[in-house]
Design a protein around this motif. Structure first.
Motif, PDB file in Angstrom:
ATOM      1  N   GLY A  23       0.818  -1.206   0.000  1.00  0.00           N
ATOM      2  CA  GLY A  23       0.000   0.000   0.000  1.00  0.00           C
ATOM      3  C   GLY A  23       0.843   1.244   0.000  1.00  0.00           C
ATOM      4  N   ALA A  36      -5.332   1.900  -5.276  1.00  0.00           N
ATOM      5  CA  ALA A  36      -6.153   0.680  -5.174  1.00  0.00           C
ATOM      6  C   ALA A  36      -6.120  -0.109  -6.479  1.00  0.00           C
ATOM      7  CB  ALA A  36      -7.584   1.052  -4.800  1.00  0.00           C
ATOM      8  N   ILE A  39      -2.781  -1.991  -6.412  1.00  0.00           N
ATOM      9  CA  ILE A  39      -2.582  -3.100  -5.471  1.00  0.00           C
ATOM     10  C   ILE A  39      -3.724  -4.105  -5.491  1.00  0.00           C
ATOM     11  CG2 ILE A  39      -1.125  -1.739  -3.924  1.00  0.00           C
ATOM     12  CD1 ILE A  39      -3.450  -1.370  -2.062  1.00  0.00           C
ATOM     13  N   TYR A  41      -8.252  -4.747  -5.196  1.00  0.00           N
ATOM     14  CA  TYR A  41      -9.281  -4.710  -4.149  1.00  0.00           C
ATOM     15  C   TYR A  41      -9.396  -6.089  -3.509  1.00  0.00           C
ATOM     16  CZ  TYR A  41     -10.721  -0.164  -5.956  1.00  0.00           C
ATOM     17  OH  TYR A  41     -10.743   1.161  -6.330  1.00  0.00           O
ATOM     18  N   VAL A  43      -9.560  -3.161  -0.316  1.00  0.00           N
ATOM     19  CA  VAL A  43      -8.508  -2.377   0.330  1.00  0.00           C
ATOM     20  C   VAL A  43      -8.985  -1.828   1.675  1.00  0.00           C
ATOM     21  CG1 VAL A  43      -7.376  -1.651  -1.812  1.00  0.00           C
ATOM     22  CG2 VAL A  43      -9.218  -0.240  -0.844  1.00  0.00           C
ATOM     23  N   GLU A  92      -4.258   0.360   1.665  1.00  0.00           N
ATOM     24  CA  GLU A  92      -3.549  -0.923   1.764  1.00  0.00           C
ATOM     25  C   GLU A  92      -4.422  -2.070   1.304  1.00  0.00           C
ATOM     26  OE1 GLU A  92      -2.468  -1.391   5.872  1.00  0.00           O
ATOM     27  OE2 GLU A  92      -0.446  -0.641   5.500  1.00  0.00           O
ATOM     28  N   ARG A  93      -3.786  -3.076   0.795  1.00  0.00           N
ATOM     29  CA  ARG A  93      -4.492  -4.311   0.462  1.00  0.00           C
ATOM     30  C   ARG A  93      -5.068  -4.895   1.757  1.00  0.00           C
ATOM     31  NH1 ARG A  93      -6.194  -7.330  -4.112  1.00  0.00           N
ATOM     32  NH2 ARG A  93      -6.511  -9.436  -3.321  1.00  0.00           N
ATOM     33  N   ARG A  94      -6.349  -5.245   1.746  1.00  0.00           N
ATOM     34  CA  ARG A  94      -6.964  -5.799   2.957  1.00  0.00           C
ATOM     35  C   ARG A  94      -6.432  -7.212   3.211  1.00  0.00           C
ATOM     36  NH1 ARG A  94     -13.385  -5.775   4.631  1.00  0.00           N
ATOM     37  NH2 ARG A  94     -13.009  -6.407   6.787  1.00  0.00           N
TER      38      ARG A  94
END
Lengths: 417, 111
Positions: A23, A36, A39, A41, A43, A92-94
């Motif tokens: 992220g 987003a 990287i 979704y 996020v 950030e990537r979740r």
């Protein structure tokens, strides 16, 4: 205590080989959308403010697609968390989290050593959840914090096998980050367990203010000794004075930057400068019961240069709505004539005709105090009806009383005018 | 013949300029006396009847000049105004301009 924002703390962790979610920080919804896309979704959107409890305060949101992101990021940018306006988001990537732990290294005054803390259950409200299951160990700095120390610590929390080794490696690396960056606290919470191993999902770093000069790369405006809030513009300007010159200090903090506190309590805002924190606090204790509230606290001690006094005095006097200025020294060994020259130059430059038009009480007690006082005579400043000079036989209470009397005279003339 | 300037930087960021043509006409040379007070830095001396540095400009800029401002204030009080000791604060100047634009008045401008 200087605090790093989450994205800054995570850069330090990444550099030390600790995994963090992919992220970047974004300063606008458009930037957040671009990150987003890069990287992928879903996020997490995390408000970058120097305050804890962001989750509970609505400072963290999740988005599964661009429409959700635009809506939620837009709402976050308009948000204020613990008096901090949200100006940037960490996108950030979740993570798919299997478990959340707590890991920290802190400077422990009781142990007079760093203490490493690990808790099996981390995340929100860790202060409560980890009360019973946290384990810790104090570090002997002559030995350091080695892998076997980390393994022993985390094993005591009931963790074993491959996970134990992975977590111990993170703990050793976190300790290195803590040492290398002169931290007072280096905290990962939660330290998320994922299918790929431990990931620092959130991080908090508090830095030792006295070591900030060793880290010019920490450029964050959040870094500074103003506690949990961000610096005011004048505090940022004052901080640069000290950053550019190591000789003596000029610690300037605005107690009531907007004047709202003084207004709500019916007090009068004034500018303040003291040589020595003790005398400053004692003088504030005398001024407040008399109806005044210093807009700022300032300590100019450690034998600062006259140029430093000149600059900080200009900052103090730039504060709007102040109805006076009080300067007081402790029984100081610093060269008060230098201190006085800085104030004299500032007064001569900023006040119309070089003479103060607001009540100013200046008390010099200590080395070269008589020379200091004479300078105000020599430069015509003492001729102003709104200046009162006091010397070494004066108490803090007498300074506060003198200011009260001078202010009352000034106020009555202002009302009459 | 013009004598030109004595000019050097100071550690905290700033510059001291002596207009030596003006200084040549000054009878008091108060700046040199002030700089050579027992508790100060003794950066200045008299050379050819005008102020000169006892050290190189580089040494003065590295902290040899302790920025006590004694020379400038002595010149203002007893000399004829040959010294400019500038200590710029561009961020504060910008802040004051912003205040002005917002209609706010700094404490020192209060009437």
């Amino acid at each position: 205590m200087a605090k790093l924002l989450e994205y800054e703390a995570k850069r330090l962790l990444q550099a030390a080989g600790i995994a963090t979610p992919s992220g970047k920080p974004a300063a606008s919804v458009r930037e957040a959308l671009a990150i987003a896309e890069e990287i992928g979704y879903p996020v997490a959107l995390k408000a970058q403010v120097p305050a804890g409890g962001r989750g509970k305060a609505g400072g963290i949101a999740f988005a599964g697609d661009a429409r959700e992101l635009a809506e939620r990021a837009g709402a976050l940018f308009g948000h204020t968390i613990q008096r901090h306006a949200v100006r940037s988001l960490l996108v950030e990537r979740r993570l798919a989290i299997e478990a959340e732990h707590y890991l920290a290294v802190l400077s422990n005054p009781a142990a007079r050593a760093p203490t490493v803390i690990f808790a099996r259950k981390g995340g929100i409200d860790v202060e409560d959840t980890a009360r019973d299951d946290a384990v810790s160990c104090d570090v002997d700095l002559t030995v350091g914090f080695r892998l076997h120390h980390a393994l022993d610590l985390i094993r005591r929390a009931g963790i074993s096998g491959r996970v134990l080794v992975a977590l111990a490696q993170v703990a050793v690396r976190l300790f290195e980050v803590y040492r290398r960056n002169d931290c007072m606290l280096a905290e990962i919470n939660p330290l998320a367990m994922t299918a790929q191993g431990p990931v620092a999902a959130d991080a908090r770093f508090d830095l030792d203010d006295d070591a900030l000069f060793r880290h010019p790369d920490f450029t964050s405006e959040e870094a500074g000794d103003v506690g949990a809030r961000t610096r005011t513009p004048l505090e940022s300007i004052a901080a640069r004075i000290d950053a550019n010159d190591h000789r003596g200090s000029a610690h300037f903090i605005q107690i009531d930057p907007t004047g709202a506190l003084a207004a709500s309590e019916g007090r009068v805002s004034i500018g303040f400068d003291g040589v020595g924190t003790g005398v400053s606090l004692t003088t504030l204790d005398e001024l407040v019961p008399l109806g005044f509230l210093p807009k700022n606290f300032c300590d100019t001690s450690g034998n600062p240069t006259a140029s430093k006094l000149y600059r900080i005095t200009r900052v103090i006097l730039a504060q709007p709505d102040i109805e006076g200025y009080v300067f007081i020294s402790c029984l100081s060994s610093q060269q008060l004539d230098n201190t006085a020259r800085g104030i004299v130059k500032a007064f001569k430059e900023v006040f119309p005709g070089g003479q103060p038009n607001i009540p100013c009480v200046l008390c010099f007690r200590g080395a070269w105090d008589e020379t200091a006082l004479a300078l105000f005579d020599e430069h015509g400043i003492a001729d102003s009806p709104w200046v009162r000079l006091m010397g070494r036989d004066t108490t803090e209470r007498e300074v506060a009383s003198a200011f009260r009397d001078l202010h009352a005279r000034w106020r009555s003339r202002e009302i009459a005018a | 013949m013009t004598r030109g300037r004595l000019q050097f930087s100071v550690f905290s960021g700033g510059e001291v300029i002596f207009d030596l043509d003006t200084c040549a006409q000054c009878r008091s040379k108060a700046c040199v006396a002030a700089c050579n007070a027992p508790n100060l830095a003794c950066v200045l001396m008299l050379k050819d009847d005008v102020p000169a540095l006892r050290m190189s400009a580089q040494e003065a800029a590295r902290g040899g000049c302790i920025e006590c401002l004694a020379c400038e204030l002595a010149c203002e009080a007893d000399g004829i105004g040959g010294i400019t000791f500038s200590l710029p604060m561009p961020e504060l100047d910008a802040y004051l301009r912003d205040m002005d634009a917002r209609g706010e008045v700094p404490g020192f401008k209060r009437v």
